[in-house]
Write a protein that holds these residues in place. Structure first.
Motif, mmCIF file in Angstrom:
data_model
loop_
_atom_site.group_PDB
_atom_site.id
_atom_site.type_symbol
_atom_site.label_atom_id
_atom_site.label_comp_id
_atom_site.label_asym_id
_atom_site.label_seq_id
_atom_site.Cartn_x
_atom_site.Cartn_y
_atom_site.Cartn_z
ATOM 1 N N TYR A 53 0.850 -1.201 0.000
ATOM 2 C CA TYR A 53 0.000 0.000 0.000
ATOM 3 C C TYR A 53 0.883 1.247 0.000
ATOM 4 N N TYR A 54 1.928 1.169 0.807
ATOM 5 C CA TYR A 54 2.847 2.298 0.909
ATOM 6 C C TYR A 54 3.497 2.573 -0.456
ATOM 7 N N GLU A 55 4.008 1.508 -1.072
ATOM 8 C CA GLU A 55 4.644 1.656 -2.383
ATOM 9 C C GLU A 55 3.653 2.140 -3.432
ATOM 10 N N GLY A 56 2.439 1.568 -3.385
ATOM 11 C CA GLY A 56 1.430 1.950 -4.371
ATOM 12 C C GLY A 56 1.123 3.430 -4.305
ATOM 13 N N SER A 57 1.020 3.953 -3.103
ATOM 14 C CA SER A 57 0.709 5.370 -2.946
ATOM 15 C C SER A 57 1.874 6.241 -3.405
ATOM 16 N N LEU A 58 3.081 5.852 -3.018
ATOM 17 C CA LEU A 58 4.256 6.627 -3.426
ATOM 18 C C LEU A 58 4.411 6.633 -4.948
ATOM 19 N N ALA A 59 4.109 5.491 -5.569
ATOM 20 C CA ALA A 59 4.260 5.389 -7.017
ATOM 21 C C ALA A 59 3.278 6.299 -7.753
ATOM 22 N N LEU A 60 2.229 6.739 -7.052
ATOM 23 C CA LEU A 60 1.288 7.676 -7.673
ATOM 24 C C LEU A 60 1.731 9.121 -7.477
ATOM 25 N N GLY A 61 2.879 9.295 -6.849
ATOM 26 C CA GLY A 61 3.385 10.651 -6.652
ATOM 27 C C GLY A 61 2.980 11.260 -5.324
ATOM 28 N N ALA A 62 2.468 10.436 -4.390
ATOM 29 C CA ALA A 62 2.089 10.972 -3.085
ATOM 30 C C ALA A 62 3.327 11.111 -2.202
ATOM 31 N N THR A 63 3.322 12.111 -1.332
ATOM 32 C CA THR A 63 4.431 12.270 -0.405
ATOM 33 C C THR A 63 4.330 11.222 0.699
ATOM 34 N N ARG B 26 1.396 12.231 3.018
ATOM 35 C CA ARG B 26 0.079 11.948 2.469
ATOM 36 C C ARG B 26 -0.180 10.437 2.501
ATOM 37 N N THR B 27 0.850 9.671 2.173
ATOM 38 C CA THR B 27 0.710 8.224 2.177
ATOM 39 C C THR B 27 0.357 7.715 3.575
ATOM 40 N N PHE C 98 -3.323 9.195 4.502
ATOM 41 C CA PHE C 98 -4.475 8.887 3.658
ATOM 42 C C PHE C 98 -4.525 7.439 3.190
ATOM 43 N N THR C 99 -3.440 6.712 3.359
ATOM 44 C CA THR C 99 -3.463 5.298 2.966
ATOM 45 C C THR C 99 -3.239 4.381 4.162
#
Lengths: 251, 277
Positions: free
Chosen positions: B165-175, B178-179, B182-183
């Protein structure tokens, strides 16, 4: 037409003392699909993850050399979050968040500051349509994304990546966890997306590389053995090692 | 060998049954004699008057108000500490922080009470007025006391969220931030609710520390700077000299407290079940 999207020059990458990539040089053309093939541990995923700097997460990872995205060095003076917006990624296993389908797809746009419900609705629908999953899920986009099948989840992952309007799409063995029907759906989708995105796909499945890619790079022990048009690399490999691998003698 | 384990298990069950039987056998007749509505909703607790009056409504409200106050102080601080420990804390600091939090759980409540009495009561008195023995003081103290529970349980909930989940969020450009907010936190939410419920359980059952800082006036809550008496305090303060119906009314207070705890534990159980499905 064959504009170079990404130019990789002299990349060496180490995990601690282990050298995972050795002097990688390649040009990834725009609006083409490039396949990375090779046995496990050959560095293809490592190179993929260097392109959106996901390797930054690994604490003892060191990289030297140059990767240019549209002429700009992605390891110097760049907002890494904006880089990752431009270079999207789809992972090996579907990694949807435990939220609704809608919230998953809207996550990226929201991250990049879009608040308007009308705009988000539009982006979500457009992305799901692009990923050819809209008709299957349009009646339940407010339901949990984790209730879908693996193949559907992976296409939602693609929709989620598309929602931030990337230029490049990195795919790390996107079908390795899926059944044949879902796999062929993803492959069709990848071919469609080629017109608008530069796509790099890591795969263990050589038929898949033949079916979808324009160019193929064969990796072995951290080096690129051969990198040419898919057709010619599979019909007449120049290197003995490539031939052995694609004919199934090892790997 | 099996019988030894069985005996041990039976002792546990026997203990809880004995407690229930004792409480209900002594408490329910008292409730009947006082009248359930008068007992639960009566606002006057005057066991010494003629005729005596046994309304525990002020104490129910007292327990609820300090518990809510404890949640208000303890949960945000505890949750943010857990986030810090799981996602920001440098290794060296973690090695100090983790045992420190665990030590916080092991401090006897009378020591907390003493700390409250010597430090918090004068602090509240000087800063906000009143005599310092108040809902506010008890809330702060209980907030500190539930910290180890809230931190420990939410930290493990946060750490249980898969890395993908952490990687998925970061890969979308989230800081990173935010990760995390929000995740990761939404993904850990059922574990975090569990942490809150356990914290509530700890706060509502606390006795000694609360007695030392809450003022213990048996009257309706009159403001956060005024004193209050909790159900637990009510029992402890009067049990020593109570007799007859007065004694029964205190045991009945224990019954109500037990029902509160039971309700909290059922909530906890349901949350845990939902989390594993």
């Amino acid at each position: 037409m064959n504009k170079e999207k990404i130019k990789i020059t002299g990349i060496d990458l180490y995990y601690g003392d282990f050298q995972a990539l050795k002097n990688i040089n390649m040009i990834l053309p725009q609006n083409k699909i490039t396949a990375f093939i090779g046995p496990s541990g050959c560095g293809k995923t490592t190179l993929l993850k260097s392109l959106n700097r996901m390797n930054d997460l690994i604490s003892d990872c060191r990289i030297s050399g140059e990767i240019l995205l549209d002429g700009q060095n992605i390891y110097e003076n760049i907002d890494v979050n904006l880089l990752r917006k431009r270079v999207g990624m789809v992972f090996q296993k579907p990694n949807l968040f435990p939220m609704s389908i809608y919230d998953n797809v809207a996550y990226g746009p929201r991250t990049h500051g879009i608040r308007s419900k009308v705009m988000l609705d539009e982006i979500v629908e457009k992305s799901l349509v692009r990923a050819v999953i809209w008709d299957e899920v349009k009646d339940r986009i407010k339901k949990s994304a984790l209730s879908l099948s693996g193949g559907q989840q992976q296409r939602i992952c693609i929709a989620r990546a598309l929602a931030v309007e990337p230029e490049v799409l990195l795919m790390d063995e996107p079908t390795s966890a899926l059944d044949p029907v879902s796999t062929s759906k993803i492959e069709e989708l990848v071919l469609e997306l080629k017109n608008d995105y530069t796509i790099i796909i890591v795969t263990h499945n050589m038929q898949q590389a033949v079916r979808v890619s324009d160019k193929t790079a064969f990796f072995l022990l951290g080096e690129i053995v051969e990198y040419r048009d898919t057709e010619s690399i599979f019909s007449m490999p120049e290197d003995k090692r490539t031939e052995d691998y694609i004919t199934g003698r090892f790997g | 060998m099996k019988n030894i384990f069985l005996t041990a298990a039976l002792v546990t069950i026997f203990a809880i049954m004995l407690i229930c039987v004792f409480l209900f056998a002594n408490g329910i007749p008292a409730m009947k004699e006082i009248g359930l509505p008068e007992f639960l909703l009566g606002t006057d607790w005057s066991p010494g008057d003629v005729p005596a009056s046994f309304g525990i409504y002020p104490m129910i409200l007292g327990s609820i108000s300090v518990t809510l106050g404890a949640v208000l102080f303890g949960v945000p601080i505890g949750l943010l500490t857990a986030v810090f420990m799981a996602y920001y804390c440098p290794n060296g600091l973690y090695k100090v922080l983790k045992p420190a939090v665990e030590l916080l759980a092991g401090i006897p409540s009378v020591v907390y009470g003493f700390f409250g009495l010597m430090i918090l009561v004068p602090f509240v008195r000087n800063l906000f007025g009143g005599n310092g023995n108040s809902i506010l003081t008890a809330s702060i103290l209980l907030g500190i006391m539930i910290l180890p529970t809230v931190i420990g349980v939410s930290e493990s909930a946060i750490r249980a969220v898969p890395d993908q989940y952490y990687e998925g969020s970061l890969a979308l450009g989230a800081t990173h931030e935010r990760t995390v907010f929000f995740t990761i936190l939404p993904a850990a939410s059922s574990g975090i609710f569990t942490a809150v419920v356990l914290g509530i359980g700890r706060a509502i059952g606390e006795t000694m520390a609360v007695i030392m800082v809450a003022g213990n006036q048996a009257r309706m809550p009159a403001g956060i700077l005024k004193g209050i008496r909790t159900m637990t305090a009510n029992i402890v303060l009067e049990m020593g000299y109570a007799a007859d119906l007065h004694r029964g009314a205190l045991i009945a207070t224990g019954v109500i407290l037990l029902l509160f705890i039971l309700f909290i534990n059922i909530t906890f159980y349901l949350l845990k079940r939902r989390a594993t499905i």
